[in-house]
Write an enzyme that holds these catalytic residues in place. Sequence first.
Site, mmCIF file in Angstrom:
data_model
loop_
_atom_site.group_PDB
_atom_site.id
_atom_site.type_symbol
_atom_site.label_atom_id
_atom_site.label_comp_id
_atom_site.label_asym_id
_atom_site.label_seq_id
_atom_site.Cartn_x
_atom_site.Cartn_y
_atom_site.Cartn_z
ATOM 1 N N ASP A 76 -10.088 -4.921 -4.063
ATOM 2 C CA ASP A 76 -9.491 -4.260 -3.078
ATOM 3 C C ASP A 76 -10.263 -2.644 -3.290
ATOM 4 O OD1 ASP A 76 -7.838 -2.017 -2.001
ATOM 5 O OD2 ASP A 76 -5.925 -2.795 -2.761
ATOM 6 N N SER A 96 0.801 -1.107 -0.106
ATOM 7 C CA SER A 96 -0.110 0.074 -0.062
ATOM 8 C C SER A 96 0.926 1.216 -0.154
ATOM 9 C CB SER A 96 -0.975 0.011 1.287
ATOM 10 O OG SER A 96 -1.986 1.026 1.129
ATOM 11 N N HIS A 145 -7.879 -5.497 0.136
ATOM 12 C CA HIS A 145 -6.779 -4.848 0.190
ATOM 13 C C HIS A 145 -5.568 -5.538 1.263
ATOM 14 C CE1 HIS A 145 -4.383 -1.042 -0.060
ATOM 15 N NE2 HIS A 145 -4.455 -1.103 1.291
#
Length: 249
Positions: A193, A98, A223
């Site tokens: 996600d 991320s 995610h």
Amino acid sequence: MDFHDSDAGRRIAYEFTPGTSPAVVFLGGYKSDMQGTKAVHLEDWAQATGRAFLRFDYSGHGASGGTFEDGCIGDWAEDAQSVIEAVTEGPVLLVGSSMGGWIALLLTQRLADIAGLVTIAAAPDFTEDGFWADFDKGQREAIMQDGQLALPSEYGDPYIITRRLIEDGRNHLVLRSALELPFPVRLLQGTADTSVHPDRALKLLDHAASPDMRLVLVDGADHRFSDADCLALIESSVEEVIARAEEDA
């Protein structure tokens, strides 16, 4: 757990596993810490295979010093560079999750010896293309006038988005100019996600230049990217990048 005091005066908590080179470095996400499933899984893999491995907390995260709301992308990239250069020797393989994917991309332009890169739902430029782009007029005015804005999060406490985070992020964007990645790169992304849309991975694939870059889309993965299959894919991707880097050495 050990601590590293950076030149900027920030105390960074880390765990380092000695082993063979290249050292694998895990860079966590926004408001995440080094106790997360992916970081711990990779540490277990490194210990089982004798690979050097580093995980750490950015300032304001986890066990490191500082306050989360005081931090920004530039600070956290400095934290990462400082602890990597202090603790590891030789080439490193960066694994960025991320926001950690953005930090990793910044580090590829700063560190002396990069063996390869694996990203997991990478979120480069998210302060500008995510937060700021999605704010309405009232939210933009609030963050500029009040200095911060609270956003709900499905992961717990609200996200406090600061004006400093937005303005500093603009100084560290990586998708607006050439991005050379002269080593093996694997981009991992879940199709389910809702925090980082798969289009982001496609944009990074299209934008960056690498002699060996591949994108893997995992149908239905969210995610967190932390179920058994996703963890196995992260592990195999790291192993593949190490093998390709050794072939090219």
